[in-house]
Design a protein around this motif. Structure first.
Motif, short mmCIF file in Angstrom:
data_model
loop_
_atom_site.label_atom_id
_atom_site.label_comp_id
_atom_site.label_asym_id
_atom_site.label_seq_id
_atom_site.Cartn_x
_atom_site.Cartn_y
_atom_site.Cartn_z
N CYS A 113 0.84 -1.19 0.00
CA CYS A 113 0.00 0.00 0.00
C CYS A 113 0.87 1.25 0.00
CB CYS A 113 -0.91 0.00 1.23
SG CYS A 113 -1.90 1.50 1.42
N LEU A 169 0.09 4.10 1.07
CA LEU A 169 -0.17 4.96 2.23
C LEU A 169 0.47 4.46 3.51
CD1 LEU A 169 -3.92 5.95 1.66
CD2 LEU A 169 -1.83 7.07 0.82
N CYS A 170 0.35 3.16 3.75
CA CYS A 170 0.86 2.63 5.02
C CYS A 170 2.07 1.72 4.86
CB CYS A 170 -0.24 1.89 5.76
SG CYS A 170 -0.82 0.39 4.92
N CYS A 219 -3.89 -4.67 4.38
CA CYS A 219 -4.06 -3.40 5.08
C CYS A 219 -5.51 -2.91 4.95
CB CYS A 219 -3.09 -2.35 4.52
SG CYS A 219 -3.62 -1.58 2.98
N HIS A 261 -6.75 -0.06 3.90
CA HIS A 261 -7.05 0.94 2.88
C HIS A 261 -7.67 0.30 1.64
CE1 HIS A 261 -3.69 3.00 5.18
NE2 HIS A 261 -4.73 3.81 5.33
N THR A 292 -11.03 4.46 -2.52
CA THR A 292 -11.47 5.39 -1.48
C THR A 292 -10.44 6.49 -1.27
OG1 THR A 292 -12.63 3.59 -0.34
CG2 THR A 292 -12.16 5.59 0.94
N TYR A 295 -8.42 9.17 0.96
CA TYR A 295 -7.96 9.29 2.35
C TYR A 295 -7.19 10.60 2.50
CZ TYR A 295 -9.05 4.31 2.72
OH TYR A 295 -9.69 3.09 2.73
N VAL A 340 -4.19 12.65 3.75
CA VAL A 340 -2.80 12.28 4.00
C VAL A 340 -1.98 13.54 4.25
CG1 VAL A 340 -0.72 11.23 3.00
CG2 VAL A 340 -2.97 10.21 2.59
N HIS A 342 -6.11 14.85 -0.20
CA HIS A 342 -6.91 13.64 -0.30
C HIS A 342 -6.44 12.84 -1.51
CE1 HIS A 342 -9.52 16.00 2.38
NE2 HIS A 342 -9.99 14.82 2.79
N ARG A 381 -6.05 8.61 -3.29
CA ARG A 381 -6.41 7.20 -3.27
C ARG A 381 -5.14 6.36 -3.18
NH1 ARG A 381 -10.24 9.41 -6.77
NH2 ARG A 381 -12.41 8.87 -6.24
N PRO A 382 -5.13 5.31 -2.43
CA PRO A 382 -3.94 4.46 -2.34
C PRO A 382 -3.71 3.73 -3.66
CG PRO A 382 -5.76 3.43 -1.18
CD PRO A 382 -6.23 4.80 -1.57
#
Length: 307
Positions: free
Chosen positions: A192, A194-195, A202, A204, A208, A210, A212, A239, A241-242
């Motif tokens: 991912c 993002l994380c 994960c 996410h 969607t 998110y 950040v 904002h 998307r992953p």
């Protein structure tokens, strides 16, 4: 198309050429058919008889247009070194690199620029064909690539590269007709963006948005979009998307296929065997410079990998 148009503009402005008098691939191909010339060597002699006077005339016209400025900066023996010898410009065997040196001093490289734009246009035309191969405009893209290839070869000329003791086919139009591509088989874990965790585990969701906080990772990439250069400002909230980040990829195989997933994953050069050279030339060239006129000839069709 833009590169092709720019090359034509430079030739027109610096050689005073009427572009309508420059042959086209379609015209010369139809002419060969009308005359019943089908063998390779007679075709080549006829095509060179058409194209060589055109190239010589353009080079001579470019020389004449810049003659005054040239002798303002170069005289006598130095002028000869810069390629200002009139006989060399009128000679069909004259290489455009000679005019490049001349143009560099006098006119800001117009001839070299025209050649570069033309060769760039050929590469782009071949790339376009690779993307459009299975589209309704397949034939149009194929024809367009041939037209630009003949323009490049007829006006500027082409040589066969000799590297590592071998001759190589690097001609874009020649390689375009070898419908071979590369398909890579590999496995990898998707992480991912993002994380940094396994994307399948994960929390996410790909579709969607998110919020950040923008920062820079240790490798300099943006934590929001993953790009090394972007418009995101460190410290702001955005904002996004992953998306999947591929790491730890394991290569399993590379296949030679007819339709690679990436249309540009194509062969970019092939060695020319000594047998082919001897068959074509009647002798071993032994590393001597070789001119290539293949782009002037009619299309000989496509070849495909064996399934």
């Amino acid at each position: 198309m833009r590169s092709y148009a720019e090359s034509c503009r430079l030739i027109s402005e610096n050689a005073g050429a009427d572009l309508s008098r420059i042959p086209t691939w379609a015209e010369t191909t139809n002419d060969l058919a009308w005359r019943g010339i089908h063998a390779t060597q007679p075709q080549q002699r006829h095509l060179l008889g058409i194209w060589e006077p055109v190239g010589s005339r353009l080079r001579l016209a470019a020389w004449r247009r810049s003659e005054g400025a040239a002798f303002a900066v170069a005289r006598g023996h130095q002028a000869h070194l810069l390629g200002l010898d009139r006989s060399r410009y009128a000679n069909p065997a004259f290489k455009p690199q000679t005019l490049d040196a001349f143009a560099a001093v006098t006119t800001g490289l117009p001839w070299l620029a025209a050649e570069r734009f033309a060769r760039q246009a050929l590469v782009r035309a071949v790339e376009a064909f690779n993307f459009l191969e299975h589209s309704p405009v397949h034939d149009m893209a194929h024809h367009h690539a041939h037209e630009i290839a003949a323009f490049v070869g007829g006006i500027f000329g082409c040589e066969v590269p000799f590297e590592g003791g071998e001759y190589w086919d690097t001609c874009p139009i020649s390689l375009m007709h070898r419908r071979w591509g590369l398909s890579v088989g590999f496995s990898a874990v998707r992480f991912c963006s993002l994380c940094g965790e396994d994307l399948d585990e994960c929390p996410h969701m790909i579709d969607t948005l998110y919020e950040v906080l923008v920062a820079r990772a240790s490798d300099g990439t943006c934590t929001a979009c993953g790009q090394p250069v972007c418009d995101h400002m460190v410290g702001e909230f955005v904002h996004v998307r992953p998306h999947a980040v591929i790491r730890e990829a394991m290569l399993h195989e590379v296949s030679l296929v007819r339709n690679p997933r990436d249309p540009l994953a194509r062969i970019n050069r092939m060695d020319i065997t000594p047998e082919v050279l001897r068959q074509s030339l009647g002798t071993d060239p032994a590393g001597r410079p070789l001119a290539c006129y293949g782009c002037l000839h009619p299309c000989s069709g496509f070849s495909f990998p064996i399934d």
